[in-house]
Design a protein around this motif. Structure first.
Motif, PDB file in Angstrom:
ATOM      1  N   UNK A  70      12.622  66.762  52.310  1.00 11.71           N
ATOM      2  CA  UNK A  70      12.468  65.785  51.231  1.00 11.71           C
ATOM      3  C   UNK A  70      13.026  64.451  51.720  1.00 11.71           C
ATOM      4  N   UNK A  71      12.237  63.400  51.566  1.00 14.73           N
ATOM      5  CA  UNK A  71      12.641  62.059  51.967  1.00 14.73           C
ATOM      6  C   UNK A  71      13.203  61.350  50.730  1.00 14.73           C
ATOM      7  N   UNK A  72      14.517  61.225  50.682  1.00 21.02           N
ATOM      8  CA  UNK A  72      15.193  60.657  49.516  1.00 21.02           C
ATOM      9  C   UNK A  72      15.479  59.173  49.701  1.00 21.02           C
ATOM     10  N   UNK A  73      14.990  58.361  48.786  1.00 18.34           N
ATOM     11  CA  UNK A  73      15.341  56.936  48.740  1.00 18.34           C
ATOM     12  C   UNK A  73      16.478  56.788  47.748  1.00 18.34           C
ATOM     13  N   UNK A  74      17.485  56.010  48.116  1.00 19.69           N
ATOM     14  CA  UNK A  74      18.618  55.811  47.212  1.00 19.69           C
ATOM     15  C   UNK A  74      19.271  54.470  47.491  1.00 19.69           C
ATOM     16  N   UNK A  79      25.025  48.557  47.274  1.00 20.32           N
ATOM     17  CA  UNK A  79      23.741  48.023  46.823  1.00 20.32           C
ATOM     18  C   UNK A  79      22.713  47.888  47.954  1.00 20.32           C
ATOM     19  N   UNK A  80      22.788  48.777  48.939  1.00 20.40           N
ATOM     20  CA  UNK A  80      21.819  48.786  50.044  1.00 20.40           C
ATOM     21  C   UNK A  80      20.778  49.883  49.809  1.00 20.40           C
ATOM     22  N   UNK A 138      23.795  62.602  50.055  1.00 22.34           N
ATOM     23  CA  UNK A 138      23.200  61.471  50.774  1.00 22.34           C
ATOM     24  C   UNK A 138      24.214  60.345  50.993  1.00 22.34           C
ATOM     25  N   UNK A 139      25.135  60.181  50.029  1.00 18.35           N
ATOM     26  CA  UNK A 139      26.066  59.040  50.106  1.00 18.35           C
ATOM     27  C   UNK A 139      27.195  59.242  51.039  1.00 18.35           C
TER      28      UNK A 139
END
Length: 139
Positions: A70-74, A79-80, A138-139
């Protein structure tokens, strides 16, 4: 055709579609299935770029194992805009023991075929791969 330690072959389409997800962002996710009759990992479903995480989790079967990316955008705390590619080993408690063993023994070799995975997650029920958990990893 790549070969794995467990005797499981990896269909070339798996690597090609993963490369398209990674470089061209052609897909949001890919679900992979082991075809036991032919002893091969195959692409089962490709998620369109506009599909959501909910669409992804909905296509994982409740009683069968799968591999998925899964390609996660976050957005980070700074704020990047970022993205990470997750490898998810889906192995529900209700799936067959033989199937769980097959997926477990083939996982590392299959994962090595997919160059560029950033986070790995093992899940046995949907609560273990909720969006909050994914975002937290992810973070």
């Amino acid at each position: 055709m790549a070969n794995s330690a467990s005797g499981m072959a990896v269909n070339d389409e798996c690597k090609l579609k993963f490369l398209e997800l990674k470089t061209k962002r052609s897909y949001r996710f890919i679900v992979f299935k082991i075809e036991e009759k032919i002893q091969q990992v195959m692409v089962e479903r490709l998620g369109k770029p506009d599909e959501s995480y909910e669409d992804f989790t909905a296509c994982l079967p409740a009683n069968e194992c799968r591999y998925a990316v899964f390609d996660l955008d976050f957005i980070t705390d700074e704020n990047c805009q970022k993205s990470k590619i997750f490898f998810i080993a889906w192995s529900p408690d209700t799936s067959r023991v033989r199937s769980k063993m097959l997926y477990a023994s083939s996982k590392d070799r299959f994962k090595r075929e997919l160059d560029g995975i950033q986070v790995e997650l093992q899940a046995t029920d949907p609560s273990e791969m909720s969006f909050d958990i994914i975002k937290g990893r992810a973070l």
